[in-house]
Design an enzyme around this catalytic site. Structure first.
Site, PDB file in Angstrom:
ATOM      1  N   GLY A 143       0.951  -1.523   0.324  1.00 35.09           N
ATOM      2  CA  GLY A 143       0.040  -0.076  -0.137  1.00 35.09           C
ATOM      3  C   GLY A 143       1.413   0.902   0.119  1.00 35.09           C
ATOM      4  O   GLY A 143       0.046   2.510   0.701  1.00 35.09           O
ATOM      5  N   SER A 222       4.287  -5.889  -1.967  1.00 35.80           N
ATOM      6  CA  SER A 222       4.916  -4.681  -2.116  1.00 35.80           C
ATOM      7  C   SER A 222       5.892  -3.751  -1.353  1.00 35.80           C
ATOM      8  O   SER A 222       6.981  -4.669  -0.931  1.00 35.80           O
ATOM      9  CB  SER A 222       3.651  -3.987  -3.026  1.00 35.80           C
TER      10      SER A 222
END
Length: 505
Positions: A143, A222
């Site tokens: 995120g 991520s």
């Protein structure tokens, strides 16, 4: 008691979990935690929203996570609050598929979940079996250090836990200005410290859920993937975990803030909040959380940000404790925990990033996107994995290619950022309500088996499946889902890493 009787008849009773009230109860450092059996997965007990640290509110805002003081029974039936973040809006991307909005909502946390600073919780999924000492996967969402949640079908752990009989854990952590305020003279990478606190809680309590505290693997995607790589350098002498998995990101994938830049951003924000003199930190602790989040979004991000992936103003700061200034030098010196490492990414990571860039009015040439794929994912991942190999640490390297009908974002999205998580957690139908193909289910089984083998035995589990340690010479790159083939294939990494930093890898 009817449920308990049925469990005994089915032979699923786990003596590590002592008794029932409204559901199975485990005794932890928090006190008793009451789980529940899932209708869709009747062999799985789910525990949601378990606090792993004290609520970081009031005087604990902008402070390292503190121990949770429990004592009474806790009914773990609902997810905890999301940590505060700015919720994104729908994107009218050209030629988007009917499932585009559902996928983006589930993956990027564009939802109507409730937010609160009292958000440091984790979730556990475990199968009812006689087998105690199960291996444990602890996964941290991505995120961009600014948003994210565990309360999404993307990360629901029941399918994976049921299929492979491992314990699956997901945990929230502070993000944006709450997790990475960059306070001058203060170690303030709180989001990373939250992750450490969550893993320590799992280590101290997972045996009560039937888990093995010596077989915990930390995984992330991520920025969560970069955090998994950070972990090896930050906790050389006390890593707690037995293995690390990085999905799309390493310590060198994404730029971080210098102390000077973070101090500048903090100063700009404190001025906007009216905390200009005296006890500035105390003043900031008293400010309204919504106002903090809103005004922090007005701080201009670093001018060197890539058009392909803009940096947030509030993100990890180099402190040379949790985040270091030069991972290449540390890697060459072998200054990391000798933890087996499974790392990789998707063939067209840019397929997702294009949607975010387009929403901001940025349309880049395809050559720039391909350069982004290589410079952000291919080269840093080769570098990180080879650092382990040169230090005689077992390490494996994968590249995911598959492009399924039910997970496609637009006609050419390909294997975009995050899409492989559908194969690990097994929840694509829950996200899009579109059934998987037979080959998709077959590859999902291959990947879940491999990931579970690594979690169960980080040193040798993948070797037993025939997956070789990575090398820059020869067919050692594990290709998953090429042309939607439902099997793994070994290919030469030179097909993709031409022009990488060969002097360092």
């Amino acid at each position: 008691m009817m449920i308990f009787t049925l469990i005994l008849l089915l032979g699923l009773y786990n003596p590590a979990i002592a008794h029932f009230v409204d559901g199975p109860v485990v005794q932890t450092s928090n006190g008793g935690i009451i789980g529940h059996i899932l209708d869709e997965f009747p062999d799985i007990i789910e525990y949601l929203g378990i606090p792993y640290a004290a609520p970081p509110v009031g005087e604990l805002r902008f402070e390292p996570p503190q121990a949770y003081r429990g004592g009474s029974q806790y009914v773990a039936r609902h997810y905890g609050f999301d940590c505060p973040y700015a919720v994104g809006s729908a994107t009218n991307y050209p030629d988007k598929t009917p499932q585009f909005d559902d996928i983006l909502s589930a993956f990027t946390s564009s939802n109507d979940n409730s937010h609160s600073e009292d958000c440091l919780t984790l979730n556990i999924w475990s199968k009812w079996t006689h087998h105690a000492s199960k291996p444990v996967l602890v996964h941290f969402h991505g995120g961009r250090w600014t948003s994210g949640t565990t309360n999404t079908p993307f990360y629901h752990g029941a399918s994976f836990a049921s299929t492979e009989d491992i314990i699956v854990v997901t945990a929230t952590y502070r993000m944006n200005v709450f997790g990475f305020p960059g306070i001058p003279g203060k170690q303030s990478n709180y989001g990373l410290l939250d992750q450490r606190k969550a893993v320590e809680w799992v280590r101290d309590n997972i045996e009560a859920f039937g888990g093995d505290p010596t077989r915990i693997t930390m995984s992330g995607q991520s920025c969560g993937s970069a955090a998994a790589d950070y972990w090896a350098y930050a906790y050389c002498n006390d890593p707690v975990v037995a293995g690390l998995i990085s999905h799309s990101g390493t310590a060198d994938s994404f730029p971080v803030n210098s102390p000077k830049l973070s101090a500048q951003h903090w100063g700009e924000l404190t001025s906007l909040m009216g905390c200009k003199s005296g006890d500035v930190l105390g003043c900031m602790k008293r400010q309204n959380a919504t106002a903090l989040l809103t005004l922090s979004g007005k701080i201009r991000p670093p001018t060197g940000s890539s058009a392909a992936r803009t940096q947030p103003a509030f993100q990890p700061t180099v402190d040379n404790i949790t985040v270091f200034s030069d991972y290449k030098l540390l890697a060459k010196a072998g200054k990391f925990a000798a933890l087996p490492y499974l790392a990789g990414h998707n063939h067209n990571e840019a397929g997702f990033y294009k949607t975010a860039a387009w929403a901001k009015g940025s349309i880049l040439p395809e050559a720039e996107w391909q350069a982004f794929n290589k410079e952000t994912f291919t080269c840093p991942t080769d570098d990180a994995v080879m650092a382990r190999i040169r230090a005689s640490v077992p390490a494996w390297r994968f590249r995911y290619f598959a492009d399924w009908n039910n997970t496609r974002l637009y006609p050419t999205s390909g294997a975009y950022h995050g899409v492989e998580l559908n194969m690990i957690f097994g929840n694509s139908v829950a996200v899009t309500n579109i059934p998987e193909s037979a080959h998709q289910l077959q590859l999902q089984k291959v990947m879940q088996r491999a990931w579970a083998a690594f979690v169960a035995d980080p040193h040798h589990g993948l070797e037993k499946l025939g997956w070789p340690h990575f090398s820059l010479d020869g067919a050692t790159l594990i290709a998953l889902g090429e042309q939607n083939n439902p099997n793994a294939r070994l290919i030469d990494p030179s097909l993709y890493n031409a022009g990488c930093w060969n002097d360092t890898i």
